[in-house]
Design a protein around this motif. Structure first.
Motif, mmCIF file in Angstrom:
data_model
loop_
_atom_site.group_PDB
_atom_site.id
_atom_site.type_symbol
_atom_site.label_atom_id
_atom_site.label_comp_id
_atom_site.label_asym_id
_atom_site.label_seq_id
_atom_site.Cartn_x
_atom_site.Cartn_y
_atom_site.Cartn_z
ATOM 1 N N UNK A 176 7.759 25.263 2.119
ATOM 2 C CA UNK A 176 7.711 26.641 2.603
ATOM 3 C C UNK A 176 8.024 26.644 4.094
ATOM 4 N N UNK A 177 9.233 27.108 4.456
ATOM 5 C CA UNK A 177 9.650 26.993 5.854
ATOM 6 C C UNK A 177 8.904 27.961 6.769
ATOM 7 N N UNK A 178 8.116 28.880 6.208
ATOM 8 C CA UNK A 178 7.276 29.741 7.046
ATOM 9 C C UNK A 178 6.132 28.952 7.669
ATOM 10 N N UNK A 179 5.812 27.791 7.115
ATOM 11 C CA UNK A 179 4.769 26.945 7.698
ATOM 12 C C UNK A 179 5.240 26.274 8.987
ATOM 13 N N UNK A 180 6.524 26.074 9.125
ATOM 14 C CA UNK A 180 7.176 25.375 10.231
ATOM 15 C C UNK A 180 6.852 23.888 10.210
ATOM 16 N N UNK A 181 5.580 23.542 10.367
ATOM 17 C CA UNK A 181 5.169 22.133 10.335
ATOM 18 C C UNK A 181 3.674 22.053 10.060
ATOM 19 N N UNK A 182 3.276 20.999 9.352
ATOM 20 C CA UNK A 182 1.887 20.656 9.007
ATOM 21 C C UNK A 182 1.399 21.377 7.744
ATOM 22 N N UNK A 183 0.985 20.550 6.810
ATOM 23 C CA UNK A 183 0.376 20.942 5.534
ATOM 24 C C UNK A 183 1.370 21.560 4.550
ATOM 25 N N UNK A 184 2.643 21.610 4.919
ATOM 26 C CA UNK A 184 3.627 22.147 3.989
ATOM 27 C C UNK A 184 3.812 21.252 2.768
ATOM 28 N N UNK A 185 3.654 19.927 2.940
ATOM 29 C CA UNK A 185 3.771 19.047 1.781
ATOM 30 C C UNK A 185 2.577 19.197 0.846
ATOM 31 N N UNK A 186 1.401 19.535 1.395
ATOM 32 C CA UNK A 186 0.216 19.759 0.564
ATOM 33 C C UNK A 186 0.406 21.027 -0.260
ATOM 34 N N UNK A 187 0.948 22.054 0.370
ATOM 35 C CA UNK A 187 1.264 23.293 -0.335
ATOM 36 C C UNK A 187 2.251 23.050 -1.473
ATOM 37 N N UNK A 188 3.282 22.260 -1.218
ATOM 38 C CA UNK A 188 4.259 21.933 -2.254
ATOM 39 C C UNK A 188 3.607 21.156 -3.395
ATOM 40 N N UNK A 189 2.782 20.185 -3.053
ATOM 41 C CA UNK A 189 2.115 19.394 -4.088
ATOM 42 C C UNK A 189 1.143 20.247 -4.905
ATOM 43 N N UNK A 190 0.481 21.217 -4.274
ATOM 44 C CA UNK A 190 -0.413 22.115 -5.012
ATOM 45 C C UNK A 190 0.381 22.899 -6.055
ATOM 46 N N UNK A 191 1.544 23.402 -5.652
ATOM 47 C CA UNK A 191 2.394 24.114 -6.611
ATOM 48 C C UNK A 191 2.790 23.206 -7.773
ATOM 49 N N UNK A 192 3.146 21.971 -7.463
ATOM 50 C CA UNK A 192 3.534 21.028 -8.516
ATOM 51 C C UNK A 192 2.363 20.727 -9.445
ATOM 52 N N UNK A 193 1.182 20.479 -8.886
ATOM 53 C CA UNK A 193 0.023 20.151 -9.721
ATOM 54 C C UNK A 193 -0.394 21.333 -10.598
ATOM 55 N N UNK A 194 -0.308 22.551 -10.055
ATOM 56 C CA UNK A 194 -0.685 23.717 -10.857
ATOM 57 C C UNK A 194 0.289 23.954 -11.997
ATOM 58 N N UNK A 195 1.471 23.357 -11.903
ATOM 59 C CA UNK A 195 2.465 23.461 -12.975
ATOM 60 C C UNK A 195 2.483 22.192 -13.833
ATOM 61 N N UNK A 196 1.402 21.429 -13.686
ATOM 62 C CA UNK A 196 1.144 20.251 -14.525
ATOM 63 C C UNK A 196 2.094 19.093 -14.251
ATOM 64 N N UNK A 197 2.643 19.036 -13.061
ATOM 65 C CA UNK A 197 3.432 17.888 -12.632
ATOM 66 C C UNK A 197 2.514 16.974 -11.822
ATOM 67 N N UNK A 198 2.675 15.667 -11.954
ATOM 68 C CA UNK A 198 1.719 14.723 -11.382
ATOM 69 C C UNK A 198 2.213 14.120 -10.068
ATOM 70 N N UNK A 199 1.248 13.739 -9.233
ATOM 71 C CA UNK A 199 1.499 13.100 -7.942
ATOM 72 C C UNK A 199 0.719 11.788 -7.934
#
Length: 349
Positions: free
Chosen positions: A187-210
């Protein structure tokens, strides 16, 4: 191309010059490409790359888009089965790619993974930014195997087991390109920091594993762009954490978590003030003001995330308060917390 290793650079000429030779030496395969995307650096990064590494493709961005926006723009120009997002201040080790690629190839249910991150300056210690993989507590506080708040463990093989994660660090993140774009990218609105956590949350909620693959080891300098105690970094972390919670929390938890965070953020600000960290104190309140201002822009993102989620029961999202466990119960390590959790569950059976 099977794998594209992409370094997003901003004023990191010295880091590139120091660490790119290791990357080239230990990542040379016919199916792997190395790219450097430059976020409109003000130093001599571009000139240095053209002189010292003329065979490495350069992607020149017209301005500094931040970590999230810069990677999105760069990755749109690259076709590969897997992306590997790599910080410029990471030293890779021999055969570091083999465990990552082998696991991803044999586990199609896994969207992303990370190696074990150790401290470049003290190689016996885990590195702050990612250690051996990330988790999150019920109020949105993130922590790692090997690092909880400012407690950083010595690597003694205690986290050498492959483990399912809530998030993998953006300092060294391997992700399937299909999953990256299907989830909407960073999410480029984050600019920097915690954007990868946000992406991983979306993936996990869609049942994709990390997962964390500690058989792969890299060494991270850390803080090369923004020092850990920088007030701007404090602002980004607090603001982006609130935005991430708003985007992803289930409907039945949102109001309660946000009410609790109002008081916890105030407490954090007071702790900064007690340490005479005036800039960080002000950054917390600035972050909360900015969150309130930006919140309407994220309504549609929240609606989409909830609609596309196939589960709200994410095991790696802890049900406890990390602050309580760490400060009151004095559980300072991932093993201390989760061993206690296992004993409690076993005693209830």
């Amino acid at each position: 191309m099977k794998l594209a290793i992409v370094i997003l650079n901003w004023n990191g000429s010295a880091m590139l010059k120091r660490f790119l030779p290791y990357l080239i030496k230990y990542s040379a395969t016919d199916d792997t490409g190395i790219f450097v995307a430059d976020n409109s650096s003000g130093d001599d990064s571009v000139e240095m790359m053209r002189k010292e590494f003329p065979n490495i493709p350069l992607i020149l961005l017209e301005r500094n888009w931040g970590f999230a926006g810069g990677y999105n723009m760069a990755l749109r120009q690259i076709e590969a089965d897997y992306y590997l997002l790599l910080n410029s201040d990471v030293e890779v080790s021999e055969n570091w790619l083999v465990p990552l690629l082998s696991y991803m190839d044999s586990h199609p249910e896994v969207a992303a993974c990370q190696p074990k991150l150790l401290d470049f300056k003290n190689r016996e210690l885990f590195e702050y930014a990612g250690a051996a993989g990330g988790f999150i507590d019920k109020w949105g506080y993130v922590f790692c195997r090997g690092r909880i708040f400012d407690t950083i463990e010595k690597d003694e093989g205690q986290y050498d087991k492959i483990e399912h994660l809530f998030w993998a660090t953006g300092a060294c993140l391997m992700i399937r390109s299909a999953d990256y774009w299907r989830a909407g990218g960073l999410d480029d609105r984050f600019f920097a920091h915690q954007e990868e956590i946000d992406l991983c949350w979306r993936l996990r909620s869609r049942n994709r594993e990390i997962v964390s693959i500690p058989q792969s080891v890299v060494y991270h300098v850390g803080g090369a762009t923004l020092n850990k105690s920088n007030p701007y970094k404090t602002f980004l972390n607090f603001r982006n954490n609130l935005l991430m919670l708003y985007k992803n929390l289930p409907e039945n938890e949102l109001n309660k978590v946000m009410r609790v965070r109002f008081w916890l953020d105030g407490l954090a600000a007071l702790m900064f003030l007690a340490k005479f960290q005036w800039g960080d104190f002000k950054a917390v309140f600035r972050a909360r003001r900015e969150f309130r201002r930006l919140k309407p822009e994220f309504i549609e993102s929240r609606r989409e995330n909830l609609q596309r989620a196939v589960t709200t029961e994410i095991p790696e999202r802890a049900e406890f308060s990390l602050l309580w466990r760490y400060h009151v119960k004095r559980q300072k390590t991932w093993n201390a917390i989760y061993l206690k959790q296992s004993l409690l569950k076993n005693s209830e059976r």
